[in-house]
Structure formats: structure tokens, C-alpha cells
Design a protein around this motif. Sequence first.
Motif, PDB file in Angstrom:
ATOM      1  N   ILE A 138       0.845  -1.201   0.000  1.00 50.24           N
ATOM      2  CA  ILE A 138       0.000   0.000   0.000  1.00 50.24           C
ATOM      3  C   ILE A 138       0.880   1.251   0.000  1.00 50.24           C
ATOM      4  O   ILE A 138       0.581   2.231  -0.694  1.00 50.24           O
ATOM      5  CB  ILE A 138      -0.975  -0.001   1.195  1.00 50.24           C
ATOM      6  N   GLU A 139       1.975   1.228   0.752  1.00 50.18           N
ATOM      7  CA  GLU A 139       2.897   2.369   0.725  1.00 50.18           C
ATOM      8  C   GLU A 139       3.453   2.572  -0.685  1.00 50.18           C
ATOM      9  O   GLU A 139       3.624   3.717  -1.129  1.00 50.18           O
ATOM     10  CB  GLU A 139       4.017   2.168   1.741  1.00 50.18           C
ATOM     11  N   SER A 140       3.686   1.487  -1.430  1.00 46.49           N
ATOM     12  CA  SER A 140       4.164   1.626  -2.815  1.00 46.49           C
ATOM     13  C   SER A 140       3.071   2.209  -3.713  1.00 46.49           C
ATOM     14  O   SER A 140       3.367   2.977  -4.639  1.00 46.49           O
ATOM     15  CB  SER A 140       4.665   0.288  -3.363  1.00 46.49           C
ATOM     16  N   LEU A 141       1.822   1.880  -3.453  1.00 48.42           N
ATOM     17  CA  LEU A 141       0.716   2.456  -4.223  1.00 48.42           C
ATOM     18  C   LEU A 141       0.548   3.946  -3.904  1.00 48.42           C
ATOM     19  O   LEU A 141       0.240   4.743  -4.792  1.00 48.42           O
ATOM     20  CB  LEU A 141      -0.578   1.686  -3.976  1.00 48.42           C
ATOM     21  N   VAL A 142       0.770   4.319  -2.657  1.00 44.62           N
ATOM     22  CA  VAL A 142       0.747   5.742  -2.293  1.00 44.62           C
ATOM     23  C   VAL A 142       1.865   6.476  -3.031  1.00 44.62           C
ATOM     24  O   VAL A 142       1.677   7.608  -3.508  1.00 44.62           O
ATOM     25  CB  VAL A 142       0.841   5.938  -0.763  1.00 44.62           C
ATOM     26  N   ALA A 143       3.020   5.844  -3.176  1.00 45.71           N
ATOM     27  CA  ALA A 143       4.130   6.452  -3.927  1.00 45.71           C
ATOM     28  C   ALA A 143       3.736   6.676  -5.389  1.00 45.71           C
ATOM     29  O   ALA A 143       4.086   7.702  -5.985  1.00 45.71           O
ATOM     30  CB  ALA A 143       5.383   5.595  -3.828  1.00 45.71           C
ATOM     31  N   VAL A 144       3.003   5.737  -5.975  1.00 44.87           N
ATOM     32  CA  VAL A 144       2.501   5.913  -7.347  1.00 44.87           C
ATOM     33  C   VAL A 144       1.551   7.097  -7.391  1.00 44.87           C
ATOM     34  O   VAL A 144       1.656   7.962  -8.275  1.00 44.87           O
ATOM     35  CB  VAL A 144       1.803   4.629  -7.855  1.00 44.87           C
ATOM     36  N   PHE A 145       0.617   7.160  -6.449  1.00 41.62           N
ATOM     37  CA  PHE A 145      -0.324   8.285  -6.374  1.00 41.62           C
ATOM     38  C   PHE A 145       0.432   9.606  -6.281  1.00 41.62           C
ATOM     39  O   PHE A 145       0.123  10.562  -7.003  1.00 41.62           O
ATOM     40  CB  PHE A 145      -1.258   8.103  -5.167  1.00 41.62           C
ATOM     41  N   LEU A 146       1.437   9.659  -5.420  1.00 45.31           N
ATOM     42  CA  LEU A 146       2.238  10.883  -5.259  1.00 45.31           C
ATOM     43  C   LEU A 146       2.955  11.267  -6.551  1.00 45.31           C
ATOM     44  O   LEU A 146       2.987  12.438  -6.927  1.00 45.31           O
ATOM     45  CB  LEU A 146       3.264  10.708  -4.143  1.00 45.31           C
ATOM     46  N   ALA A 147       3.523  10.286  -7.233  1.00 47.27           N
ATOM     47  CA  ALA A 147       4.275  10.556  -8.458  1.00 47.27           C
ATOM     48  C   ALA A 147       3.381  11.024  -9.598  1.00 47.27           C
ATOM     49  O   ALA A 147       3.820  11.795 -10.460  1.00 47.27           O
ATOM     50  CB  ALA A 147       5.039   9.299  -8.882  1.00 47.27           C
ATOM     51  N   GLN A 148       2.126  10.591  -9.594  1.00 49.91           N
ATOM     52  CA  GLN A 148       1.219  10.877 -10.710  1.00 49.91           C
ATOM     53  C   GLN A 148       0.323  12.088 -10.459  1.00 49.91           C
ATOM     54  O   GLN A 148      -0.468  12.442 -11.329  1.00 49.91           O
ATOM     55  CB  GLN A 148       0.327   9.666 -10.963  1.00 49.91           C
ATOM     56  N   THR A 149       0.387  12.682  -9.272  1.00 53.13           N
ATOM     57  CA  THR A 149      -0.603  13.684  -8.877  1.00 53.13           C
ATOM     58  C   THR A 149       0.063  14.989  -8.446  1.00 53.13           C
ATOM     59  O   THR A 149       1.043  14.982  -7.710  1.00 53.13           O
ATOM     60  CB  THR A 149      -1.451  13.128  -7.704  1.00 53.13           C
ATOM     61  N   ASP A 150      -0.527  16.092  -8.881  1.00 59.37           N
ATOM     62  CA  ASP A 150      -0.061  17.411  -8.456  1.00 59.37           C
ATOM     63  C   ASP A 150      -0.773  17.762  -7.146  1.00 59.37           C
ATOM     64  O   ASP A 150      -1.960  18.118  -7.154  1.00 59.37           O
ATOM     65  CB  ASP A 150      -0.366  18.460  -9.518  1.00 59.37           C
ATOM     66  N   LEU A 151      -0.070  17.627  -6.041  1.00 61.47           N
ATOM     67  CA  LEU A 151      -0.678  17.877  -4.739  1.00 61.47           C
ATOM     68  C   LEU A 151      -0.379  19.280  -4.217  1.00 61.47           C
ATOM     69  O   LEU A 151      -0.732  19.620  -3.102  1.00 61.47           O
ATOM     70  CB  LEU A 151      -0.219  16.829  -3.725  1.00 61.47           C
ATOM     71  N   ALA A 152       0.253  20.102  -5.046  1.00 65.62           N
ATOM     72  CA  ALA A 152       0.537  21.481  -4.641  1.00 65.62           C
ATOM     73  C   ALA A 152      -0.749  22.306  -4.595  1.00 65.62           C
ATOM     74  O   ALA A 152      -0.906  23.186  -3.756  1.00 65.62           O
ATOM     75  CB  ALA A 152       1.533  22.117  -5.598  1.00 65.62           C
ATOM     76  N   GLU A 153      -1.669  21.995  -5.486  1.00 69.81           N
ATOM     77  CA  GLU A 153      -2.936  22.721  -5.545  1.00 69.81           C
ATOM     78  C   GLU A 153      -4.048  21.878  -4.925  1.00 69.81           C
ATOM     79  O   GLU A 153      -4.318  20.784  -5.367  1.00 69.81           O
ATOM     80  CB  GLU A 153      -3.310  23.056  -6.999  1.00 69.81           C
ATOM     81  N   ARG A 154      -4.630  22.397  -3.876  1.00 66.93           N
ATOM     82  CA  ARG A 154      -5.746  21.713  -3.227  1.00 66.93           C
ATOM     83  C   ARG A 154      -6.571  22.777  -2.508  1.00 66.93           C
ATOM     84  O   ARG A 154      -6.013  23.627  -1.821  1.00 66.93           O
ATOM     85  CB  ARG A 154      -5.226  20.682  -2.226  1.00 66.93           C
ATOM     86  N   PRO A 155      -7.896  22.702  -2.655  1.00 68.31           N
ATOM     87  CA  PRO A 155      -8.738  23.711  -1.973  1.00 68.31           C
ATOM     88  C   PRO A 155      -8.672  23.590  -0.463  1.00 68.31           C
ATOM     89  O   PRO A 155      -8.347  22.589   0.067  1.00 68.31           O
ATOM     90  CB  PRO A 155     -10.138  23.431  -2.494  1.00 68.31           C
TER      91      PRO A 155
END
Length: 155
Positions: A138-155
Motif C-alpha cells: 500500500i505504501e508503494s501504491l501511495v508512492a505511485v499516487f504521489l508521483a502521478q498527482t499534483d498535490l501542490a494545488e488543493r482547496p
Amino acid sequence: MTVDYALLARQLAALLDTRDWLTNSAQTTAFLMQALPELNWAGFYLQREPETLCLGPFQGKPACHPIPFSKGVCGAAARTRTTQRIDDVHAVADHIACDAASRAELVVPILVADRLWGVLDLDSPVKGRFSEADQAGIESLVAVFLAQTDLAERP
């Protein structure tokens, strides 16, 4: 039960075809609910207020909101910034029981530039559902999510 997390990581990477945090977090929770056996809830809690987690995209029964860092398994993951793997949530004194059927929980903190963005929370009705291998997967899947997603912008 053996889960091929390397295969799931490739499938998740292919699924996340946008950089948008909302779309990717919704897709990730739906993917996890379909791909992993014995889950009854999968979702994100976001840090949008100080010392508080706010409900984000999820799959499962209606959830608790908000969750203070001082309470529950999600709060502990946010507070300590470490993954929490709990075999029996009923043995945790300050567990927040959104669904009484949940027995095991795995919560992975999501950090962006040393800032807590939120947590990924997985619940199971099966006591002891999450092994060390599941945690690493699951931690590896979170790493995929992080790599594929722009988390700088969030409401």
C-alpha cells in the motif's frame, strides 16, 4: 491471500492519467476497493485545517468527519507521520468507529515536501487483515499516487 502489488502499481499508474488531485484520489479509492479483497472502506482524509483531518474522496459507508490529530488511528498517522497498521481496532482506546464492522485498519500518511497533505485510510472487517507485505504494498501504491498527482494545488 497474496496480492501482486507490483502489478497493482502498474495498473494504478496507467489509471491515473491526469495530474488533478481530486480525480486521482477518487480513482485511487475506487481502484483499491475493486482490487483488494476484504476491504469495507478506502479513502483519503486531507489536512485542510490545523491539527485536523477532513474527509476526502472515499468508497464505502458514510464516514466520520472531522478527525482531530489527537484521536483515532488516522489521527495517530497524521500526528506521527508514520504508517499505522492495526490488527484489531477495537483494542485501540481512542479508535473512532465510523463502521462498527471494521476490525483492522491501515493508514498511510501522505507527505509533500515534508508537509502533511493527508492520509490514505483502509478498513477491513477481518481482524489482522493487513500484513507487513500489505503495508509495504500500500505504501508503494501511495508512492505511485504521489508521483502521478499534483498535490501542490488543493482547496
